[in-house]
Design a protein around this motif. Structure first.
Motif, mmCIF file in Angstrom:
data_model
loop_
_atom_site.group_PDB
_atom_site.id
_atom_site.type_symbol
_atom_site.label_atom_id
_atom_site.label_comp_id
_atom_site.label_asym_id
_atom_site.label_seq_id
_atom_site.Cartn_x
_atom_site.Cartn_y
_atom_site.Cartn_z
ATOM 1 N N LEU A 67 0.328 -0.935 0.034
ATOM 2 C CA LEU A 67 0.420 -0.439 -0.026
ATOM 3 C C LEU A 67 0.716 1.250 -0.065
ATOM 4 N N LYS A 68 1.840 1.190 0.375
ATOM 5 C CA LYS A 68 3.010 2.209 0.334
ATOM 6 C C LYS A 68 3.512 2.924 -0.698
ATOM 7 N N LEU A 69 3.811 1.555 -1.073
ATOM 8 C CA LEU A 69 4.846 1.675 -2.893
ATOM 9 C C LEU A 69 3.349 2.175 -3.684
ATOM 10 N N ALA A 70 2.148 2.011 -3.580
ATOM 11 C CA ALA A 70 1.066 2.218 -4.231
ATOM 12 C C ALA A 70 0.968 3.669 -4.126
ATOM 13 N N GLY A 71 1.826 4.488 -2.884
ATOM 14 C CA GLY A 71 1.397 5.390 -2.287
ATOM 15 C C GLY A 71 -0.108 6.103 -2.023
ATOM 16 N N LEU A 72 -0.759 4.720 -1.360
ATOM 17 C CA LEU A 72 -2.167 4.673 -0.365
ATOM 18 C C LEU A 72 -1.620 5.073 1.169
ATOM 19 N N VAL A 73 -1.027 4.606 1.306
ATOM 20 C CA VAL A 73 -0.517 5.239 2.759
ATOM 21 C C VAL A 73 0.811 5.485 2.533
ATOM 22 N N ARG A 74 1.315 5.809 3.916
ATOM 23 C CA ARG A 74 2.384 6.549 3.973
ATOM 24 C C ARG A 74 3.488 6.139 6.024
ATOM 25 N N SER A 75 3.809 6.542 6.507
ATOM 26 C CA SER A 75 3.890 6.471 7.846
ATOM 27 C C SER A 75 5.883 7.286 7.955
ATOM 28 N N ARG A 76 5.351 7.098 9.184
ATOM 29 C CA ARG A 76 6.396 8.568 9.851
ATOM 30 C C ARG A 76 6.757 7.513 11.154
ATOM 31 N N ARG A 77 8.127 8.142 11.352
ATOM 32 C CA ARG A 77 8.563 7.189 12.703
ATOM 33 C C ARG A 77 8.268 8.280 14.080
ATOM 34 N N GLU A 78 7.430 7.722 15.177
ATOM 35 C CA GLU A 78 7.206 7.929 16.411
ATOM 36 C C GLU A 78 7.828 7.220 17.021
ATOM 37 N N GLY A 79 9.531 7.872 17.499
ATOM 38 C CA GLY A 79 10.460 7.147 18.574
ATOM 39 C C GLY A 79 10.975 5.968 18.476
ATOM 40 N N ARG A 80 10.489 4.798 18.605
ATOM 41 C CA ARG A 80 11.160 4.109 17.881
ATOM 42 C C ARG A 80 10.573 2.929 16.689
ATOM 43 N N ARG A 81 9.459 3.518 16.598
ATOM 44 C CA ARG A 81 7.682 2.760 16.435
ATOM 45 C C ARG A 81 7.494 3.454 14.816
ATOM 46 N N GLN A 82 7.272 3.038 13.751
ATOM 47 C CA GLN A 82 6.262 2.934 12.871
ATOM 48 C C GLN A 82 4.888 3.652 12.456
ATOM 49 N N VAL A 83 4.490 4.650 12.744
ATOM 50 C CA VAL A 83 2.978 5.520 12.601
ATOM 51 C C VAL A 83 2.144 5.227 10.960
ATOM 52 N N TYR A 84 1.991 4.409 10.512
ATOM 53 C CA TYR A 84 0.932 4.465 8.937
ATOM 54 C C TYR A 84 -0.142 5.517 8.780
ATOM 55 N N LEU A 85 -0.787 6.008 7.990
ATOM 56 C CA LEU A 85 -1.581 7.010 7.406
ATOM 57 C C LEU A 85 -1.621 6.978 6.941
ATOM 58 N N VAL A 86 -3.371 6.998 5.762
ATOM 59 C CA VAL A 86 -3.572 6.890 4.884
ATOM 60 C C VAL A 86 -2.822 8.070 4.454
#
Length: 121
Positions: A67-86
């Motif tokens: 989904l990320k490669l297709a540009g439908l979701v993205r992520s951001r780093r929050e401390g040690r974890r990745q947080v995903y969002l549309v």
């Protein structure tokens, strides 16, 4: 471009149809659709998504990568974890509309989205 029989709309270019088909193709699995549905309600990390959609961490992670490669979701780093969002609000609109309509037809209350596998998807 020709006009269709359905009210004079022009046919979209082949490139646009191919992009739409690719996006729908990515959402054609219940797991990915459920992930996008969950992320449409708010951002989450992979652990939270796995718990919510009932998948394993590796499986949900693989779906998120696609989904990320297709540009439908993205992520951001929050401390040690990745947080995903549309990443595409139009996708949220389409998913909410489709799932909401199907839930209503099946007799589920639209205000409380059911898990997709409970809808028979």
């Amino acid at each position: 471009m020709s006009t269709g029989a359905g009210g004079g709309f022009q046919d979209p270019p082949a490139e646009v149809l191919a992009q739409a088909a690719a996006a729908f193709g990515l959402l054609a699995t219940p797991a990915r659709l459920h992930i996008v549905w969950a992320l449409a309600q708010g951002e989450s990390d992979v652990t939270g998504l796995a718990e919510r959609v009932g998948g394993t961490l590796p499986s949900v992670s693989q779906h998120l990568t696609k989904l990320k490669l297709a540009g439908l979701v993205r992520s951001r780093r929050e401390g040690r974890r990745q947080v995903y969002l549309v990443d595409d609000p139009d996708v949220v609109t389409v998913v909410r509309l489709m799932v909401g309509q199907l839930a209503e037809r099946a007799g589920y209350p639209s205000a409380q989205p059911a898990r997709l596998h409970e809808l028979g998807a």
